[in-house]
Enzyme design. Structure first.
Site, PDB file in Angstrom:
ATOM      1  N   THR A 265       0.864  -1.345  -0.133  1.00 14.79           N
ATOM      2  CA  THR A 265      -0.015  -0.033  -0.089  1.00 14.79           C
ATOM      3  C   THR A 265       0.895   1.295  -0.151  1.00 14.79           C
ATOM      4  O   THR A 265       2.253   1.262   0.340  1.00 14.79           O
ATOM      5  CB  THR A 265      -1.016   0.144   1.214  1.00 14.79           C
ATOM      6  OG1 THR A 265      -0.020   0.229   2.738  1.00 14.79           O
ATOM      7  CG2 THR A 265      -1.727  -0.977   1.494  1.00 14.79           C
ATOM      8  N   ASP A 266       0.334   2.427  -0.475  1.00 19.14           N
ATOM      9  CA  ASP A 266       0.680   3.589   0.008  1.00 19.14           C
ATOM     10  C   ASP A 266       0.660   3.703   1.390  1.00 19.14           C
ATOM     11  O   ASP A 266      -0.161   2.871   2.113  1.00 19.14           O
ATOM     12  CB  ASP A 266       0.183   4.727  -0.827  1.00 19.14           C
ATOM     13  CG  ASP A 266       1.132   5.887  -1.042  1.00 19.14           C
ATOM     14  OD1 ASP A 266       2.101   6.155   0.072  1.00 19.14           O
ATOM     15  OD2 ASP A 266       0.706   6.896  -1.692  1.00 19.14           O
ATOM     16  N   TRP A 267       1.345   4.907   2.044  1.00 19.90           N
ATOM     17  CA  TRP A 267       1.086   4.728   3.625  1.00 19.90           C
ATOM     18  C   TRP A 267      -0.240   5.120   4.133  1.00 19.90           C
ATOM     19  O   TRP A 267      -0.689   6.125   3.666  1.00 19.90           O
ATOM     20  CB  TRP A 267       2.174   5.793   4.075  1.00 19.90           C
ATOM     21  CG  TRP A 267       3.624   5.244   4.174  1.00 19.90           C
ATOM     22  CD1 TRP A 267       4.304   5.741   5.406  1.00 19.90           C
ATOM     23  CD2 TRP A 267       4.578   4.211   3.517  1.00 19.90           C
ATOM     24  NE1 TRP A 267       5.440   5.050   5.338  1.00 19.90           N
ATOM     25  CE2 TRP A 267       5.356   4.154   4.330  1.00 19.90           C
ATOM     26  CE3 TRP A 267       4.105   3.708   2.364  1.00 19.90           C
ATOM     27  CZ2 TRP A 267       6.623   3.329   3.936  1.00 19.90           C
ATOM     28  CZ3 TRP A 267       5.144   2.729   2.050  1.00 19.90           C
ATOM     29  CH2 TRP A 267       6.055   2.464   2.583  1.00 19.90           C
ATOM     30  N   ASN A 268      -1.016   4.108   4.983  1.00 19.66           N
ATOM     31  CA  ASN A 268      -2.051   4.372   5.315  1.00 19.66           C
ATOM     32  C   ASN A 268      -3.303   4.156   4.227  1.00 19.66           C
ATOM     33  O   ASN A 268      -4.321   4.761   4.376  1.00 19.66           O
ATOM     34  CB  ASN A 268      -2.087   5.646   6.188  1.00 19.66           C
ATOM     35  CG  ASN A 268      -1.349   5.596   7.313  1.00 19.66           C
ATOM     36  OD1 ASN A 268      -1.349   5.094   8.230  1.00 19.66           O
ATOM     37  ND2 ASN A 268      -0.449   6.634   7.259  1.00 19.66           N
ATOM     38  N   ALA A 269      -2.769   3.668   3.114  1.00 18.75           N
ATOM     39  CA  ALA A 269      -3.756   3.492   1.999  1.00 18.75           C
ATOM     40  C   ALA A 269      -4.819   1.927   2.107  1.00 18.75           C
ATOM     41  O   ALA A 269      -5.429   1.805   1.202  1.00 18.75           O
ATOM     42  CB  ALA A 269      -3.015   3.583   0.688  1.00 18.75           C
TER      43      ALA A 269
END
Length: 818
Positions: A265-269
């Site tokens: 994931t992208d960060w916190n995605a």
């Protein structure tokens, strides 16, 4: 996607997709250890480890955690020491390795792309790959492959182009360079993350033809080049978040393209556990909200089969094995080579320097008379944009220093012109009197000021707060009861630009602009222990004085170099393509005083230029990295030819570009964004609509001149050979970038571009030198997406060769057959 790729179509294309993508980009074969595995099973080492891992250990490999020995990198995944599985450290790095240690600050990727040189992109990648390994990193969170779709996107400087072919070529080459040095590359953001506005929630709607012909081409090239990892985007695609979108992560990425690496994931995605894992997501970053305890519980209750966990672990370990990270003797980490990194940074900045205008032989500078340097980024080095792209450089000179050294005794003056950091508030304007320039508050104490600010004349005031420490502990400043500097929502507080958010002495900076009336205004300042701060200001009156000083300097000089800026960052889009602040007024006034004014643009993307016809020259340098001042000086004085060409169209203004005037197209309406321009993105839109841009895609001037002739096009069934002759018809050595464009197929009943870039070549030619050039156009560049696959566009196709999408010099036609 409105018409998801069928499994049958995916299987039919699987065998040839990687080869087609490689042919489309012209990519060289990557080193063996950096190639992707497309087989369903891992090697014996990986399979043996999976049988020995406990469920808890498997899950620990699928999400980020806190690094016990952090190096300032973006992410960390713990290893399993008892089985010899090392931890992974993941660093941002679109323009250099982003850690707390010093690293080579390379020019922004958009400046690299302006060179139209895949080999240079490969060497750019090698610098990052080498330094990433030297600085203790295992995975690079780069390159960014999203197209430049809107000029407002805050990360346009981090990516390459509005054109899918050019983007694909450069993404593939950079990945080869990164991974050739033993660092795992991560292509991002998959897919359709083409803006920062509402990026966490926007639902992107796009037709399959547009998706496959434009946005996905660079990602496909990355897979063909062997990228070890893919980062999922924040946004939704057809109502499903990208990080749990099976049509993207499985049907396209794995089954059609044969990707065998891992998806993070992208960060916190992340937004789910079972759905994401089933869709093809393998790793959650930067923590384990969904892939930690929740995943363990889901396996326990049967909602997630353990073989899905094994599959994700297998993909991660397989890439680690490819790169030797699981070997008994892993590859040793090299030492940094700062000198080599700096040399590549300088070469890239020179190669990408793009001369947009040069009237009346304003450039190159001759040093025959006084030189006035104007603008804040003339006196300060502007190295990089904000957010993930920020790098701590080894060094960075200011343009003033390098221009003064190069002028070799010629008088060089410097004037601010535009004040970024404010001027001291006169103590007499504050009652009780206060010296707001340097307040320090001892630890454990709270300092408060209650007083009045007296304004002599109505004016626009910009308050500029400089402070130490974190944003959530900065001093509170209330004017007439209003908090001037409240915490911004979400990530906006942390992503704040690479120039204007920090003062030259390192203090953080925030600004607030208010229209103040004549008279007294209540001012209250509260600061807590351990703080150092100052409160400054600028007003309409101070700005006019700055402009007047610049005009006086311009009048006294033979030549003027005026540095203009725009500071972009991840997490925010621009609201206009106009230069910020008072810069347009400054440029107008300076050019009126001295028409031999060169404007150097340190900007992220396209910029409007209402003053264009009144200045002598315009040099686009974007964010040029640590060697940017030296490169800019070399180009201004003609020590090197400006070799860059625009990789995006520059609109005239905010109302004449592909996403103007339609909120559903940008930034979206009711949470939905529609790519209704279809395949007519970027320069294709200008051609289709008959709109003239300020500067077209591919534009860039040289200090010499070139002629083009003898165009010939031959169809060879495995591609189209376009041959022509380029001659340097000017007095000095220079760089030409001839570009080949192809017209639509009469046999395809599909929407097609009026013309599309199909090839290019970067040439260095001596005065009078002629060179015969053959550009191979791949079948992919002659094909359109229809019915789940690419279909060759047969029939008579027009072929153009020119210096840009707006300067087409040669034209012919060729019949394409199956």
């Amino acid at each position: 996607m409105t018409d998801p790729v069928s499994r049958r179509s995916a299987l039919r294309l699987l065998g040839g997709a990687v080869a087609v993508a490689a042919a489309a980009t012209g990519a060289a074969t990557p080193p063996a250890h950096a190639r992707d595995r497309t087989d369903a099973s891992a090697g014996p080492r990986v399979e043996g480890l999976i049988t020995k891992l406990t469920l808890a250990e498997k899950i620990s490999l699928l999400h980020g955690a806190t690094d016990p020995d952090p190096l300032g990198q973006a992410g960390y995944v713990p290893g399993v020491p008892r089985l010899g599985i090392p931890p992974l450290r993941l660093a941002d790095g679109p323009a250099g390795v982003r850690v707390t240690a010093r690293a080579t600050a390379l020019p922004a990727p958009v400046l690299l792309a302006s060179a139209f040189d895949p080999d240079l992109a490969r060497r750019y990648g090698r610098v990052i790959g080498h330094e990433g390994r030297a600085l203790g990193q295992d995975v690079l969170l780069s390159p960014m492959a999203n197209l430049i779709r809107t000029p407002y996107a805050g990360r346009n400087f981090e990516t390459f182009s509005e054109d899918p072919l050019l983007s694909a070529d450069l993404v593939a080459a950079e990945i080869e360079g990164i991974q050739g040095e033993g660092l795992v590359a991560t292509v991002k953001h998959f897919a359709l993350n083409n803006q920062e506005k509402d990026r966490m929630s926007i639902d992107v709607h796009v037709d399959d033809q547009t998706l496959n012909e434009l946005e996905l081409r660079a990602f496909e090239a990355a897979v063909a080049a062997g990228t070890g990892a893919v980062m999922g985007a924040y946004n939704k695609v057809d109502a499903t978040f990208a990080c749990e979108n099976k049509a993207l992560l499985t049907d396209v990425l794995r089954e059609r393209w044969g990707f065998g690496g891992w998806v993070m994931t992208d960060w916190n995605a992340a937004h789910s556990t079972a759905k994401s894992l089933d869709a093809g997501l393998d790793m959650e970053m930067p923590d384990g909200r969904y892939f930690g305890t929740a995943l363990k519980a889901a396996v326990a209750d049967g909602s997630v089969p353990e073989h899905h966990v094994d599959r994700a672990v297998r993909r991660i370990l397989t890439v680690m094995d490819r790169f030797g990270l699981l070997a008994d003797s892993p590859p040793p980490r090299p030492e940094r080579d700062a000198e080599k990194g700096a040399a590549v940074a300088l070469e890239v900045a020179k190669a990408g320097a793009t001369l947009l205008r040069n009237a009346h032989d304003t450039l190159p500078l001759t040093g025959d008379g006084p030189l006035a340097v104007i603008g804040p980024t003339g006196g300060l080095p502007f190295v990089s944009g904000g957010g993930s792209a920020h790098v701590v450089p080894d060094r960075a000179d200011s343009p003033l220093d390098t221009l003064t050294a190069r002028a070799d005794g010629t008088q060089v003056t410097y004037t601010l012109g535009e004040d970024l950091f404010g001027k001291p508030i006169p103590p007499a304007a504050l009652s009780p009197r206060l010296d707001s320039e340097g307040q320090g508050v001892d630890a454990g104490r709270t300092w408060t000021y209650d007083g009045t600010l007296t304004v002599a004349d109505p004016d626009e005031w910009t308050f500029v707060l400089h402070y130490s420490g974190a944003p959530d502990s900065r001093p509170a400043v209330h004017l007439d009861g209003e908090d001037l500097f409240p915490l911004r929502p979400g990530w906006e507080e942390w992503f704040s630009g690479g120039l204007v958010s920090a003062a030259p002495d390192g203090l953080n900076v925030r600004r607030a602009t208010r229209r103040l009336t004549t008279g007294a205004h209540q001012l209250r300042i509260t600061a807590h222990g351990g703080q150092l701060f100052r409160l400054r200001h600028s007003t309409g009156a101070t700005r006019e004085r700055d402009v007047a000083d610049a005009v006086a300097a311009a009048r006294a000089a033979r030549d003027v170099v005026l540095f203009a800026y725009e500071d972009a960052t991840e997490g925010q889009d621009r609201t206009t393509i106009a230069l910020p602040g008072n810069q347009n007024r400054l440029i107008e006034a300076v050019a009126a005083a001295n028409p031999r004014t060169t404007v150097v643009l340190n900007t992220s993307s396209a910029t409007s230029m209402p003053w264009l016809e009144r200045v002598g020259a315009v040099l686009q340098m974007y964010y040029p990295g640590q060697e940017g001042a030296a490169a800019t000086t070399a180009v201004l004085f003609g020590d090197t030819d400006p070799g860059g060409r625009l990789t995006q169209s520059f609109p005239v203004d905010d109302t004449h570009h592909p996403v103007a005037g339609d909120p559903r197209r940008y930034p979206g309406a009711d949470g939905v964004e529609e790519y209704s321009e279809g395949v007519h993105a970027g320069y294709r839109w200008y051609s289709a609509r008959g709109v003239r841009p300020l500067f077209p895609f591919g534009h860039g001037l040289s200090y010499t001149s070139f002629s083009y002739d003898d165009l010939e096009a031959r169809w060879l069934r495995d591609g189209l050979d376009v041959s022509f002759t380029v001659r340097n018809s000017g007095p000095r050595e220079g760089i030409a970038v001839p570009q080949v464009y192809i017209g639509p197929s009469p046999d395809l009943r599909l929407d097609q571009a009026v013309r599309a870039l199909a090839g290019y070549r970067r040439l260095a030619l001596r005065p009078g030198e002629r060179r015969r050039v053959t550009v191979r156009v791949s079948p992919r560049s002659l094909s359109s997406w229809a019915g789940g696959s690419f279909v060759l566009g047969t029939g008579e196709r027009e072929v153009w060769v020119g210096a840009s999408a707006g300067e087409l010099l040669l034209r012919t036609a060729v019949r394409v057959t199956r």
